[in-house]
Design an enzyme around this catalytic site. Structure first.
Site, mmCIF file in Angstrom:
data_model
loop_
_atom_site.group_PDB
_atom_site.id
_atom_site.type_symbol
_atom_site.label_atom_id
_atom_site.label_comp_id
_atom_site.label_asym_id
_atom_site.label_seq_id
_atom_site.Cartn_x
_atom_site.Cartn_y
_atom_site.Cartn_z
ATOM 1 N N SER A 33 -35.757 8.550 27.998
ATOM 2 C CA SER A 33 -35.975 7.129 27.704
ATOM 3 C C SER A 33 -35.544 6.206 28.831
ATOM 4 O O SER A 33 -36.003 5.063 28.906
ATOM 5 C CB SER A 33 -35.238 6.745 26.415
ATOM 6 O OG SER A 33 -33.852 7.044 26.525
ATOM 7 N N ASP A 338 -29.359 -2.013 24.023
ATOM 8 C CA ASP A 338 -29.307 -1.625 22.612
ATOM 9 C C ASP A 338 -28.176 -0.653 22.288
ATOM 10 O O ASP A 338 -28.190 -0.016 21.249
ATOM 11 C CB ASP A 338 -30.643 -0.993 22.200
ATOM 12 C CG ASP A 338 -30.987 0.236 23.039
ATOM 13 O OD1 ASP A 338 -30.192 0.594 23.931
ATOM 14 O OD2 ASP A 338 -32.055 0.839 22.806
ATOM 15 N N HIS A 341 -29.261 2.064 26.110
ATOM 16 C CA HIS A 341 -30.051 1.828 27.313
ATOM 17 C C HIS A 341 -29.649 0.524 27.981
ATOM 18 O O HIS A 341 -29.044 -0.343 27.347
ATOM 19 C CB HIS A 341 -31.539 1.811 26.964
ATOM 20 C CG HIS A 341 -31.990 3.011 26.202
ATOM 21 N ND1 HIS A 341 -32.147 2.994 24.830
ATOM 22 C CD2 HIS A 341 -32.282 4.269 26.618
ATOM 23 C CE1 HIS A 341 -32.533 4.200 24.421
ATOM 24 N NE2 HIS A 341 -32.620 4.987 25.486
#
Length: 376
Positions: A33, A338, A341
């Site tokens: 991610s 968040d 990240h």
């Protein structure tokens, strides 16, 4: 003002760049991610605002409020944003492809996404996709309008690896640091093997491998992982977990050094993104931030603003009460987007460190190969 921040300010100055095109015609990225540009959401469409709010104004497949570090790297090298390999509509692979997907691991996951939360697109799958991509290029390029690169691109391209964080953190809460350390050598050896495979089978010659971030500073793990106050350093980060990351990073660096000796005409660079991210968490105000270990998008407020039961952008009924996350109005003041990240602002600083070559081992002057473009 720290030396690092001063160096980044110099790099940001448009006067230090030219408009010439970089000699790398393409980037092929393998990752999770941290560098996904839409692969996961192409496979499992569901992303929604506030993701993408800062730059794109809508969800754009990044696990951030805006651009990921890979976006800035591509821009700095004079290339467009990388299209996700899994995105069937709107992709253009002329200048490379992104095989990264959120929740990906180096090692093949033993359970499904819906059980463990890990992506089925592990590094081995991403490598197979890369091989299939090359086969298609050799078959179709330059015939037709397939938005494919020329057939000779693979030996000239830059191959980036930004993966391994989910291998490290995925089972930390269950088996602890000693349990995770048992399989980390396999993670490192798999990365090394993959590089050799690209070198031998695809002709790749230039590789960058990012190390792991200081997960002991992440709001999510500060909330979820067992620890006591004696394990917190003066910056509020967990010492034991960060030390375990350092052990992994040393193993990765040593293994890449051995791999480099086996690939005599390749450039294989270990990229210490860990040092920049640690600096941002430890001294956020020195780099224009207000909050280090507090999430911009989350629920619960407090020191970390992270609730493991309801992630950024979601709502959930808990004990008969509907709980929703909220999003700060100033993500540029946060290192963490968040809880897991980075914000676009933090990603940009990481990319600066990569583009100016200060994070490379061995030293690799990008300016020797590329006339770098300003990133903004």
């Amino acid at each position: 003002m720290s030396f690092l921040f001063f160096a980044l300010l110099i790099l940001a100055s448009p006067s230090t760049f030219t408009d010439a095109r970089c000699d790398f015609p393409a980037i092929f990225n393998f990752g999770d991610s941290n560098s996904d540009t839409g692969g996961f959401w192409a496979a499992f469409p569901a992303q929604k605002l506030p993701f993408g709010m800062t730059y794109f104004g809508k969800p754009a497949g990044r696990a951030s409020d805006g651009r990921a570090a890979i976006d800035f790297i591509a821009q700095g090298l004079g290339l467009p944003f990388l299209s996700p390999y899994l995105q069937s509509i709107g992709s253009n692979f002329t200048h490379g492809a992104n095989f990264a997907t959120a929740a990906s691991t180096v090692l093949l996951p033993m359970t499904s996404l819906f059980v463990s939360g890990l992506s089925p697109f592990s590094l081995a799958i991403q490598l197979n996709q890369m091989k299939e991509f090359r086969s298609r290029v050799l078959e179709f390029s330059p015939q037709g309008n397939y938005y494919l690169p020329p057939k000779d691109i693979f030996s000239k391209s830059l191959y980036i690896f930004d993966i391994g964080q989910n291998d490290f953190t995925g089972r930390l809460a269950d088996i602890g640091i000693p349990g995770v350390k048992k399989y980390l050598p396999q993670v490192v050896s798999t990365i090394s093997w993959t590089i050799k495979e690209i070198y031998n089978e695809l002709g790749g010659r230039t590789f960058m491998v990012f190390n792991l971030a200081p997960v002991g500073c992440f709001p999510a793990f500060l909330t979820e992982l067992p620890h006591n106050t004696s394990d917190l350093d003066m910056y509020g980060c967990m010492i034991s977990y960060n030390n375990a990351v350092l052990d992994y990073n040393k193993m990765l660096k040593d293994t890449l050094s051995q791999t480099r000796d086996q690939l005599p005409d390749a450039t294989l660079v270990y990229v210490d993104t860990h040092s920049v991210k640690l600096e941002l968490f430890q001294h956020p105000k020195d780099h224009g931030f207000v909050y280090g270990t507090r999430a911009c998008c989350g629920e619960g407020g407090g020191e970390y603003n992270f609730n493991p039961l309801v992630f950024c952008g979601n709502s959930k009924e808990i004990n008969g009460k509907n709980i929703s996350t909220s999003t700060c109005d100033d993500p540029q003041n946060y290192v963490s987007w968040d809880g897991i990240h980075a914000t676009e602002a933090a990603n940009k600083i990481v990319a600066f460190g990569i583009l100016n070559g200060s994070l490379f081992d061995p030293p690799f002057p990008l300016s020797k190969y590329c006339d770098l473009h300003p990133i903004g």
